[in-house]
Design a protein around this motif. Structure first.
Motif, PDB file in Angstrom:
ATOM      1  N   PRO A 139      59.934  10.168  47.941  1.00  0.00           N
ATOM      2  CA  PRO A 139      60.348   9.550  46.681  1.00  0.00           C
ATOM      3  C   PRO A 139      59.765  10.297  45.480  1.00  0.00           C
ATOM      4  CG  PRO A 139      59.479   7.904  48.215  1.00  0.00           C
ATOM      5  CD  PRO A 139      59.162   9.248  48.794  1.00  0.00           C
ATOM      6  N   LEU A 140      60.457  10.226  44.352  1.00  0.00           N
ATOM      7  CA  LEU A 140      59.977  10.763  43.087  1.00  0.00           C
ATOM      8  C   LEU A 140      59.565   9.599  42.203  1.00  0.00           C
ATOM      9  CD1 LEU A 140      62.699  13.475  42.327  1.00  0.00           C
ATOM     10  CD2 LEU A 140      60.507  13.770  43.501  1.00  0.00           C
ATOM     11  N   MET A 141      58.422   9.731  41.533  1.00  0.00           N
ATOM     12  CA  MET A 141      57.905   8.626  40.722  1.00  0.00           C
ATOM     13  C   MET A 141      57.448   9.125  39.353  1.00  0.00           C
ATOM     14  SD  MET A 141      54.592   6.164  41.417  1.00  0.00           S
ATOM     15  CE  MET A 141      55.344   5.203  42.726  1.00  0.00           C
ATOM     16  N   LEU A 142      58.042   8.575  38.293  1.00  0.00           N
ATOM     17  CA  LEU A 142      57.624   8.855  36.922  1.00  0.00           C
ATOM     18  C   LEU A 142      56.651   7.764  36.492  1.00  0.00           C
ATOM     19  CD1 LEU A 142      57.832  10.297  34.165  1.00  0.00           C
ATOM     20  CD2 LEU A 142      59.894   8.933  33.726  1.00  0.00           C
ATOM     21  N   VAL A 143      55.495   8.165  35.920  1.00  0.00           N
ATOM     22  CA  VAL A 143      54.473   7.211  35.509  1.00  0.00           C
ATOM     23  C   VAL A 143      54.236   7.311  34.005  1.00  0.00           C
ATOM     24  CG1 VAL A 143      52.139   6.347  35.897  1.00  0.00           C
ATOM     25  CG2 VAL A 143      53.332   7.553  37.742  1.00  0.00           C
ATOM     26  N   ASN A 144      54.255   6.160  33.337  1.00  0.00           N
ATOM     27  CA  ASN A 144      53.776   6.042  31.955  1.00  0.00           C
ATOM     28  C   ASN A 144      52.482   5.242  32.010  1.00  0.00           C
ATOM     29  OD1 ASN A 144      53.499   5.817  29.122  1.00  0.00           O
ATOM     30  ND2 ASN A 144      54.618   3.873  29.143  1.00  0.00           N
ATOM     31  N   TRP A 145      51.351   5.943  31.807  1.00  0.00           N
ATOM     32  CA  TRP A 145      50.038   5.304  31.887  1.00  0.00           C
ATOM     33  C   TRP A 145      49.731   4.546  30.596  1.00  0.00           C
ATOM     34  CZ3 TRP A 145      48.102   5.589  36.656  1.00  0.00           C
ATOM     35  CH2 TRP A 145      48.402   6.699  37.460  1.00  0.00           C
ATOM     36  N   THR A 146      49.095   3.395  30.727  1.00  0.00           N
ATOM     37  CA  THR A 146      48.722   2.572  29.577  1.00  0.00           C
ATOM     38  C   THR A 146      47.454   3.099  28.911  1.00  0.00           C
ATOM     39  OG1 THR A 146      49.675   0.605  30.608  1.00  0.00           O
ATOM     40  CG2 THR A 146      48.083   0.233  28.852  1.00  0.00           C
ATOM     41  N   ASN A 147      47.495   3.143  27.572  1.00  0.00           N
ATOM     42  CA  ASN A 147      46.311   3.424  26.754  1.00  0.00           C
ATOM     43  C   ASN A 147      45.561   4.684  27.164  1.00  0.00           C
ATOM     44  OD1 ASN A 147      44.446   2.889  24.642  1.00  0.00           O
ATOM     45  ND2 ASN A 147      43.030   1.981  26.098  1.00  0.00           N
ATOM     46  N   GLU A 148      46.286   5.791  27.206  1.00  0.00           N
ATOM     47  CA  GLU A 148      45.599   7.065  27.440  1.00  0.00           C
ATOM     48  C   GLU A 148      44.740   7.443  26.244  1.00  0.00           C
ATOM     49  OE1 GLU A 148      44.886  11.427  27.519  1.00  0.00           O
ATOM     50  OE2 GLU A 148      45.807  10.192  25.970  1.00  0.00           O
ATOM     51  N   GLU A 149      45.235   7.177  25.037  1.00  0.00           N
ATOM     52  CA  GLU A 149      44.572   7.688  23.844  1.00  0.00           C
ATOM     53  C   GLU A 149      43.227   7.026  23.546  1.00  0.00           C
ATOM     54  OE1 GLU A 149      45.163  10.265  22.378  1.00  0.00           O
ATOM     55  OE2 GLU A 149      47.276  10.754  22.492  1.00  0.00           O
ATOM     56  N   GLY A 150      43.100   5.728  23.805  1.00  0.00           N
ATOM     57  CA  GLY A 150      41.843   5.062  23.469  1.00  0.00           C
ATOM     58  C   GLY A 150      41.632   4.896  21.981  1.00  0.00           C
ATOM     59  N   ALA A 151      42.709   5.022  21.192  1.00  0.00           N
ATOM     60  CA  ALA A 151      42.565   4.920  19.737  1.00  0.00           C
ATOM     61  C   ALA A 151      42.354   3.482  19.292  1.00  0.00           C
ATOM     62  CB  ALA A 151      43.810   5.494  19.055  1.00  0.00           C
ATOM     63  N   ARG A 152      43.070   2.562  19.916  1.00  0.00           N
ATOM     64  CA  ARG A 152      42.959   1.153  19.547  1.00  0.00           C
ATOM     65  C   ARG A 152      41.954   0.423  20.440  1.00  0.00           C
ATOM     66  NH1 ARG A 152      47.607  -3.537  20.100  1.00  0.00           N
ATOM     67  NH2 ARG A 152      46.390  -5.175  19.046  1.00  0.00           N
ATOM     68  N   PHE A 153      42.018   0.660  21.740  1.00  0.00           N
ATOM     69  CA  PHE A 153      41.071   0.088  22.693  1.00  0.00           C
ATOM     70  C   PHE A 153      40.312   1.241  23.348  1.00  0.00           C
ATOM     71  CE2 PHE A 153      44.571  -2.979  22.476  1.00  0.00           C
ATOM     72  CZ  PHE A 153      43.905  -4.185  22.335  1.00  0.00           C
ATOM     73  N   SER A 154      38.989   1.241  23.260  1.00  0.00           N
ATOM     74  CA  SER A 154      38.186   2.302  23.861  1.00  0.00           C
ATOM     75  C   SER A 154      37.521   1.792  25.131  1.00  0.00           C
ATOM     76  CB  SER A 154      37.115   2.761  22.865  1.00  0.00           C
ATOM     77  OG  SER A 154      37.703   3.453  21.797  1.00  0.00           O
ATOM     78  N   PRO A 155      37.275   2.692  26.103  1.00  0.00           N
ATOM     79  CA  PRO A 155      37.471   4.132  26.088  1.00  0.00           C
ATOM     80  C   PRO A 155      38.916   4.511  26.398  1.00  0.00           C
ATOM     81  CG  PRO A 155      36.552   3.482  28.180  1.00  0.00           C
ATOM     82  CD  PRO A 155      36.617   2.234  27.341  1.00  0.00           C
TER      83      PRO A 155
END
Length: 437
Positions: A139-155
């Motif tokens: 199978p092929l799977m595309l992932v959009n990870w939550t809160n990579e940037e850490g700009a609003r919620f850290s880390p």
């Protein structure tokens, strides 16, 4: 695995290495159009993007990605920290998915490409495979990870961190932004709190992430592809300087001015990083990115300063020595200035090698497609760095103009985006395998 991009005169490469192994109708133009469409969500007057995590705009971007991916035959799942997976079935359901992706959230004054390129290039791979009627073994799977940037919620990198067991779900869901809004409550408010177990993503078979370099090594070297071999170690610290408030008109002698103690320490941090040179000649990297002042009045010498320090190095021992020297300087300055300075650990990410087989697959794809490339590390944290602790993973870099990123002026060319897309597709399909009739 995929057809080559536009021919470059004088490349001097064997034309056979660029001959397509099969016809996959990748569209660089469609990728570019998708990037520009996504950039409208949170677009800024200066041409950048402000689509911070768990905002209404983040939700809109997620819905747009969902519509696009479902039209390409994918099935959506959302886990309890909001990570999105969009999966296209393979012939062999027993095989682990070959995953790829990045993130859609941005900095407050971010650009159009940081993270978004990896997600939408992955979408283009799925679109092209769907249009061609190709069936992959895995199978092929595309992932959009939550809160990579850490700009609003850290880390940063909370979604991938929770998935890989680096953070617990409870600690992620309890995080608060500067306004006191709670991560879990905001995730539910925008409608993206799913029921899937984020830990299930530890069972993927491989992970690829295409990203802009966020530096200028590729541009300076005239290369189109960075084959990312490892991630530098990172150590983040928080410093609190406590002194005594004083009227701005009072005599300078005897003051315990927290700002005048913080200033030489901040200045020393750059010096410490530049002196931490490895055997290969690589110095350290250090950044003071946030600073708060109390009581924050024009005519009061402040009693309290807080600031962040981000240190990075390819040599973990030298990184540790940088922290030791920062603490030693803090102790000396505190004694000289009559203040208290506390240097606290905040976050650490170790030196992380990427999977040699997947790194080789990326290198082979760039070679076969006739794309100038070079091996390099990443000095920047990415979801792939967390994933690599539990799953075979690697990264692909494409250049960005002047190395500018986390900035509204961030830019790349359509040709660079397409080169990264073609290497990603080649490496992904080589890993997943093409089902034979």
């Amino acid at each position: 695995m995929v057809g080559r991009g536009p021919r470059r005169a004088g490349s001097g490469r064997d034309r056979d290495c660029r001959r397509p192994r099969m016809n996959v109708p990748l569209s660089g133009q469609r990728l570019w159009d998708s990037l520009m469409e996504m950039a409208k969500l949170g677009g800024t007057a200066k041409g950048g993007c402000n689509r911070q995590t768990l905002t209404d705009l983040d939700s809109e971007g997620r819905h747009l990605l969902r519509r696009w991916a479902e039209a390409a035959g994918c099935t959506l799942a959302v886990d309890r920290v909001g990570n999105m997976t969009l999966t296209r079935a393979g012939r062999d359901a027993s095989r682990k998915p070959v995953a790829f992706g990045s993130h859609l959230d941005t900095q407050p004054t971010g650009g159009k490409f940081d993270g978004i390129l990896g997600v939408l290039a992955g979408l283009e791979v799925l679109r092209a495979v769907h249009e061609a009627g190709i069936v992959t073994e895995a199978p092929l799977m595309l992932v959009n990870w939550t809160n990579e940037e850490g700009a609003r919620f850290s880390p940063p990198m909370m979604g991938s961190g929770a998935a890989m067991g680096i953070f617990t779900e409870d600690e992620v869901l309890a995080k608060q932004d500067p306004e006191g809004k709670v991560f879990g409550e905001e995730l539910a408010r925008i409608g993206w709190k799913g029921g899937a177990d984020p830990g299930a993503l530890r069972d993927i078979g491989a992970y690829f992430e295409l990203h802009i370099e966020q530096g200028k090594l590729l541009e300076d070297a005239g290369k189109e592809i960075g084959v990312v071999t490892h991630a530098l170690a990172q150590n983040w610290l928080e410093v609190t300087v406590e002194g005594e408030e004083a009227h701005g008109g009072s005599p300078m002698a005897g003051r315990r001015d927290a700002m005048m103690a913080a200033a030489p320490l901040i200045s020393a941090i750059e010096e410490i990083a530049l002196k931490a040179v490895s055997a290969s000649g690589e110095p350290g990297r250090a950044t003071v990115g946030r600073l708060t002042v109390y009581p924050d009045s024009r005519n009061i010498a402040p009693s309290r300063i807080w600031f962040s320090i981000d240190t990075r190095h390819g040599d973990a021992d030298l990184l540790a020595k940088m922290a030791e020297e920062i603490r030693a300087r803090a102790t000396a300055i505190a004694a000289a200035r009559g203040v208290k300075i506390t240097v606290a650990d905040f976050w650490y990410s170790p030196h992380t090698p990427f999977d040699p087989a997947l790194v080789g697959r990326v290198r082979d794809a760039a070679q076969r497609l006739g794309l100038p490339h070079m091996d390099m590390p990443t000095g920047i944290g990415h979801d792939a760095v967390y994933v690599a602790r539990r799953v075979p993973a690697t990264m692909i870099f494409c250049p960005c103009h002047g190395g500018i990123s986390h900035n509204e002026a961030e830019s790349i060319t359509p040709a660079w985006a397409e080169a990264g897309l073609r290497v990603l597709a080649d490496a992904v399909l080589a890993t997943a395998g093409i089902a034979k009739d």
